[in-house]
Motif scaffolding. Structure first.
Motif, PDB file in Angstrom:
ATOM      1  N   SER A  88       2.158   2.321   0.643  1.00  0.00           N
ATOM      2  CA  SER A  88       2.994   3.432   1.331  1.00  0.00           C
ATOM      3  C   SER A  88       3.146   4.528   0.387  1.00  0.00           C
ATOM      4  O   SER A  88       3.090   5.985   1.278  1.00  0.00           O
ATOM      5  CB  SER A  88       4.494   2.899   1.657  1.00  0.00           C
ATOM      6  OG  SER A  88       4.926   2.421   0.337  1.00  0.00           O
ATOM      7  N   GLU A  89       3.071   4.384  -0.879  1.00  0.00           N
ATOM      8  CA  GLU A  89       3.050   5.644  -1.656  1.00  0.00           C
ATOM      9  C   GLU A  89       1.909   6.112  -1.701  1.00  0.00           C
ATOM     10  O   GLU A  89       1.750   7.349  -1.831  1.00  0.00           O
ATOM     11  CB  GLU A  89       3.482   5.044  -3.341  1.00  0.00           C
ATOM     12  CG  GLU A  89       3.593   6.285  -4.278  1.00  0.00           C
ATOM     13  CD  GLU A  89       4.184   5.753  -5.567  1.00  0.00           C
ATOM     14  OE1 GLU A  89       3.206   5.963  -6.505  1.00  0.00           O
ATOM     15  OE2 GLU A  89       4.974   5.038  -5.707  1.00  0.00           O
ATOM     16  N   ALA A  90       0.866   5.580  -1.661  1.00  0.00           N
ATOM     17  CA  ALA A  90      -0.402   6.028  -1.766  1.00  0.00           C
ATOM     18  C   ALA A  90      -1.005   6.889  -0.696  1.00  0.00           C
ATOM     19  O   ALA A  90      -1.332   8.014  -0.569  1.00  0.00           O
ATOM     20  CB  ALA A  90      -1.698   5.005  -1.991  1.00  0.00           C
ATOM     21  N   VAL A  91      -0.519   6.298   0.817  1.00  0.00           N
ATOM     22  CA  VAL A  91      -0.577   7.098   1.946  1.00  0.00           C
ATOM     23  C   VAL A  91       0.140   8.404   1.862  1.00  0.00           C
ATOM     24  O   VAL A  91      -0.406   9.356   2.349  1.00  0.00           O
ATOM     25  CB  VAL A  91      -0.001   6.064   3.083  1.00  0.00           C
ATOM     26  CG1 VAL A  91      -0.187   7.133   4.610  1.00  0.00           C
ATOM     27  CG2 VAL A  91      -1.530   5.102   3.098  1.00  0.00           C
ATOM     28  N   ALA A  92       1.386   8.063   1.440  1.00  0.00           N
ATOM     29  CA  ALA A  92       2.207   9.592   1.557  1.00  0.00           C
ATOM     30  C   ALA A  92       1.471  10.578   0.663  1.00  0.00           C
ATOM     31  O   ALA A  92       1.611  11.900   0.722  1.00  0.00           O
ATOM     32  CB  ALA A  92       3.659   9.160   1.157  1.00  0.00           C
ATOM     33  N   GLU A  93       0.959  10.256  -0.598  1.00  0.00           N
ATOM     34  CA  GLU A  93       0.531  11.229  -1.641  1.00  0.00           C
ATOM     35  C   GLU A  93      -0.918  11.653  -0.762  1.00  0.00           C
ATOM     36  O   GLU A  93      -1.145  12.754  -0.980  1.00  0.00           O
ATOM     37  CB  GLU A  93       0.034  10.439  -2.717  1.00  0.00           C
ATOM     38  CG  GLU A  93      -0.483  11.337  -3.674  1.00  0.00           C
ATOM     39  CD  GLU A  93       0.361  12.191  -4.351  1.00  0.00           C
ATOM     40  OE1 GLU A  93      -0.036  13.277  -5.183  1.00  0.00           O
ATOM     41  OE2 GLU A  93       1.623  12.416  -4.129  1.00  0.00           O
ATOM     42  N   TYR A  94      -1.688  10.831   0.048  1.00  0.00           N
ATOM     43  CA  TYR A  94      -3.147  11.293   0.504  1.00  0.00           C
ATOM     44  C   TYR A  94      -2.643  12.441   1.509  1.00  0.00           C
ATOM     45  O   TYR A  94      -3.336  13.325   1.737  1.00  0.00           O
ATOM     46  CB  TYR A  94      -3.605  10.316   0.933  1.00  0.00           C
ATOM     47  CG  TYR A  94      -5.135  10.145   0.410  1.00  0.00           C
ATOM     48  CD1 TYR A  94      -6.036  11.320   0.761  1.00  0.00           C
ATOM     49  CD2 TYR A  94      -5.536   9.165  -0.197  1.00  0.00           C
ATOM     50  CE1 TYR A  94      -7.350  11.537   0.669  1.00  0.00           C
ATOM     51  CE2 TYR A  94      -7.198   9.139  -0.514  1.00  0.00           C
ATOM     52  CZ  TYR A  94      -7.944  10.406  -0.143  1.00  0.00           C
ATOM     53  OH  TYR A  94      -9.135  10.330  -0.453  1.00  0.00           O
ATOM     54  N   ASN A  95      -1.727  11.882   2.364  1.00  0.00           N
ATOM     55  CA  ASN A  95      -1.285  12.783   3.320  1.00  0.00           C
ATOM     56  C   ASN A  95      -0.832  14.388   2.988  1.00  0.00           C
ATOM     57  O   ASN A  95      -0.976  15.179   3.867  1.00  0.00           O
ATOM     58  CB  ASN A  95       0.131  12.227   4.177  1.00  0.00           C
ATOM     59  CG  ASN A  95      -0.596  11.160   5.232  1.00  0.00           C
ATOM     60  OD1 ASN A  95      -1.718  10.978   5.354  1.00  0.00           O
ATOM     61  ND2 ASN A  95       0.442  10.246   5.668  1.00  0.00           N
ATOM     62  N   ARG A  96      -0.267  14.488   1.798  1.00  0.00           N
ATOM     63  CA  ARG A  96      -0.215  15.818   1.324  1.00  0.00           C
ATOM     64  C   ARG A  96      -1.570  16.638   1.605  1.00  0.00           C
ATOM     65  O   ARG A  96      -1.541  17.892   1.911  1.00  0.00           O
ATOM     66  CB  ARG A  96       0.099  16.091  -0.068  1.00  0.00           C
ATOM     67  CG  ARG A  96       1.329  15.097  -0.561  1.00  0.00           C
ATOM     68  CD  ARG A  96       1.434  15.239  -1.866  1.00  0.00           C
ATOM     69  NE  ARG A  96       1.625  16.565  -2.747  1.00  0.00           N
ATOM     70  CZ  ARG A  96       1.001  17.036  -3.798  1.00  0.00           C
ATOM     71  NH1 ARG A  96       0.392  16.205  -4.367  1.00  0.00           N
ATOM     72  NH2 ARG A  96       1.119  18.319  -4.317  1.00  0.00           N
ATOM     73  N   TYR A  97      -2.774  16.146   1.727  1.00  0.00           N
ATOM     74  CA  TYR A  97      -3.988  16.771   1.705  1.00  0.00           C
ATOM     75  C   TYR A  97      -4.597  16.969   2.863  1.00  0.00           C
ATOM     76  O   TYR A  97      -5.725  17.470   3.248  1.00  0.00           O
ATOM     77  CB  TYR A  97      -4.929  16.132   0.650  1.00  0.00           C
ATOM     78  CG  TYR A  97      -4.638  16.193  -0.825  1.00  0.00           C
ATOM     79  CD1 TYR A  97      -4.962  17.420  -1.675  1.00  0.00           C
ATOM     80  CD2 TYR A  97      -3.896  15.213  -1.223  1.00  0.00           C
ATOM     81  CE1 TYR A  97      -4.636  17.450  -3.027  1.00  0.00           C
ATOM     82  CE2 TYR A  97      -3.299  15.475  -2.713  1.00  0.00           C
ATOM     83  CZ  TYR A  97      -3.795  16.569  -3.306  1.00  0.00           C
ATOM     84  OH  TYR A  97      -3.468  16.517  -4.898  1.00  0.00           O
TER      85      TYR A  97
ATOM     86  N   ARG B 103       3.751  -2.593   1.282  1.00  0.00           N
ATOM     87  CA  ARG B 103       4.234  -3.013   0.160  1.00  0.00           C
ATOM     88  C   ARG B 103       2.844  -3.517  -0.728  1.00  0.00           C
ATOM     89  O   ARG B 103       2.949  -3.906  -1.755  1.00  0.00           O
ATOM     90  CB  ARG B 103       5.182  -4.248   0.291  1.00  0.00           C
ATOM     91  CG  ARG B 103       6.287  -3.867   0.804  1.00  0.00           C
ATOM     92  CD  ARG B 103       7.545  -5.039   0.698  1.00  0.00           C
ATOM     93  NE  ARG B 103       6.897  -5.923   1.673  1.00  0.00           N
ATOM     94  CZ  ARG B 103       7.300  -6.254   2.967  1.00  0.00           C
ATOM     95  NH1 ARG B 103       8.053  -5.086   3.621  1.00  0.00           N
ATOM     96  NH2 ARG B 103       7.129  -7.015   3.571  1.00  0.00           N
ATOM     97  N   LEU B 104       1.638  -3.363   0.177  1.00  0.00           N
ATOM     98  CA  LEU B 104       0.589  -4.082  -0.856  1.00  0.00           C
ATOM     99  C   LEU B 104       0.232  -3.155  -1.723  1.00  0.00           C
ATOM    100  O   LEU B 104       0.292  -1.766  -1.553  1.00  0.00           O
ATOM    101  CB  LEU B 104      -0.830  -4.222   0.175  1.00  0.00           C
ATOM    102  CG  LEU B 104      -0.454  -5.116   1.472  1.00  0.00           C
ATOM    103  CD1 LEU B 104      -1.601  -5.062   2.244  1.00  0.00           C
ATOM    104  CD2 LEU B 104      -0.495  -6.487   0.805  1.00  0.00           C
ATOM    105  N   ARG B 105      -0.561  -3.079  -2.869  1.00  0.00           N
ATOM    106  CA  ARG B 105      -0.814  -2.210  -3.977  1.00  0.00           C
ATOM    107  C   ARG B 105      -2.595  -2.063  -3.971  1.00  0.00           C
ATOM    108  O   ARG B 105      -3.010  -2.881  -3.803  1.00  0.00           O
ATOM    109  CB  ARG B 105      -0.260  -2.775  -5.147  1.00  0.00           C
ATOM    110  CG  ARG B 105       1.135  -3.219  -5.025  1.00  0.00           C
ATOM    111  CD  ARG B 105       1.906  -3.666  -6.478  1.00  0.00           C
ATOM    112  NE  ARG B 105       2.219  -2.464  -7.305  1.00  0.00           N
ATOM    113  CZ  ARG B 105       3.493  -1.670  -7.000  1.00  0.00           C
ATOM    114  NH1 ARG B 105       4.156  -2.148  -6.227  1.00  0.00           N
ATOM    115  NH2 ARG B 105       3.533  -0.700  -7.983  1.00  0.00           N
ATOM    116  N   ILE B 106      -2.649  -0.903  -4.604  1.00  0.00           N
ATOM    117  CA  ILE B 106      -3.929  -0.199  -4.423  1.00  0.00           C
ATOM    118  C   ILE B 106      -4.109   0.659  -5.491  1.00  0.00           C
ATOM    119  O   ILE B 106      -3.258   1.265  -6.204  1.00  0.00           O
ATOM    120  CB  ILE B 106      -4.209   0.615  -3.259  1.00  0.00           C
ATOM    121  CG1 ILE B 106      -5.835   1.124  -3.165  1.00  0.00           C
ATOM    122  CG2 ILE B 106      -3.289   1.805  -3.081  1.00  0.00           C
ATOM    123  CD1 ILE B 106      -6.574   0.202  -2.810  1.00  0.00           C
TER     124      ILE B 106
END
Length: 209
Positions: free
Chosen positions: A146-155, A169-172
């Motif tokens: 969820s955090e990774a997607v939110a960060e990617y969506n900035r771009y 909740r899965l981690r990447i």
């Protein structure tokens, strides 16, 4: 009163600005910065988003204003990010002086929120991200999806949407190109139980069946 110069970037855009002969700023996606040069100092205001600021040796002081706080940046490199009213200033190489004697030195970060500033060692993940984005890259270190997607969506104009909340909740981890999520989405399908598909408006992530 000297007028400010101002520059802004769109979603997915990065720009480099010469603030003065002895100072430069790289502006990240969806960001806005204003500045003016005075005889005694260069002043810069981060109004939105993220900037990497470099101050040359022997330069006049650079005073950064953001989130209601003021910072005197000595020669070196800094990363400054403003998310709503929360400021994170990382001293990559140099010293940032704030109010009440607060000082962030190389490898440290200051977080300013609700008028309060806290100083600590910058997490390794934060340092990696700060160095990566000016190169057009995005880095995740054991981050929740969820955090990774939110960060990617900035771009991204075409956003990534997590359809099934449980997979958030899965981690990447990994390093990817910030302008194109193709490799990121492909990696997710290989290492996590998720499926990615694209419709007319978004990239959709669902749990693998």
């Amino acid at each position: 009163v000297l007028a400010r110069e101002r520059v802004a970037t769109g979603v997915g855009e990065r720009r480099t600005i010469r603030l003065a002969a002895d100072a430069r700023a790289d502006l990240n996606t969806d960001s806005r910065l204003s500045w003016r040069v005075r005889e005694a100092a260069t002043e810069a205001w981060l109004e939105r988003g993220e900037s990497a600021i470099a101050v040359s040796p022997g330069a006049r002081p650079l005073i950064l204003h953001a989130a209601g706080s003021d910072w005197r940046l000595g020669p070196g490199r800094y990363n400054v990010r403003l998310d709503e009213a929360r400021l994170v200033l990382i001293a990559l190489d140099g010293t940032a002086h704030g109010a009440a004697g607060l000082r962030a030195q190389t490898g440290q970060q200051v977080v300013v929120q609700a008028g309060k500033a806290s100083l600590a060692a910058a997490p390794e993940a934060a340092l990696e991200k700060a160095v990566a984005w000016p190169q057009g890259e995005i880095v995740f270190v054991d981050a929740p999806l969820s955090e990774a997607v939110a960060e990617y969506n900035r771009y991204l104009e075409r956003k990534i949407v997590i359809v099934d909340p449980a997979i958030g909740r899965l981690r990447i981890g990994g390093r990817f190109t910030s302008s194109d999520p193709t490799d990121f989405l492909a990696a997710l399908e290989v290492v996590l139980p998720v499926r990615a598909r694209r419709d007319q408006q978004a990239h959709l992530l669902t749990a693998a069946e």
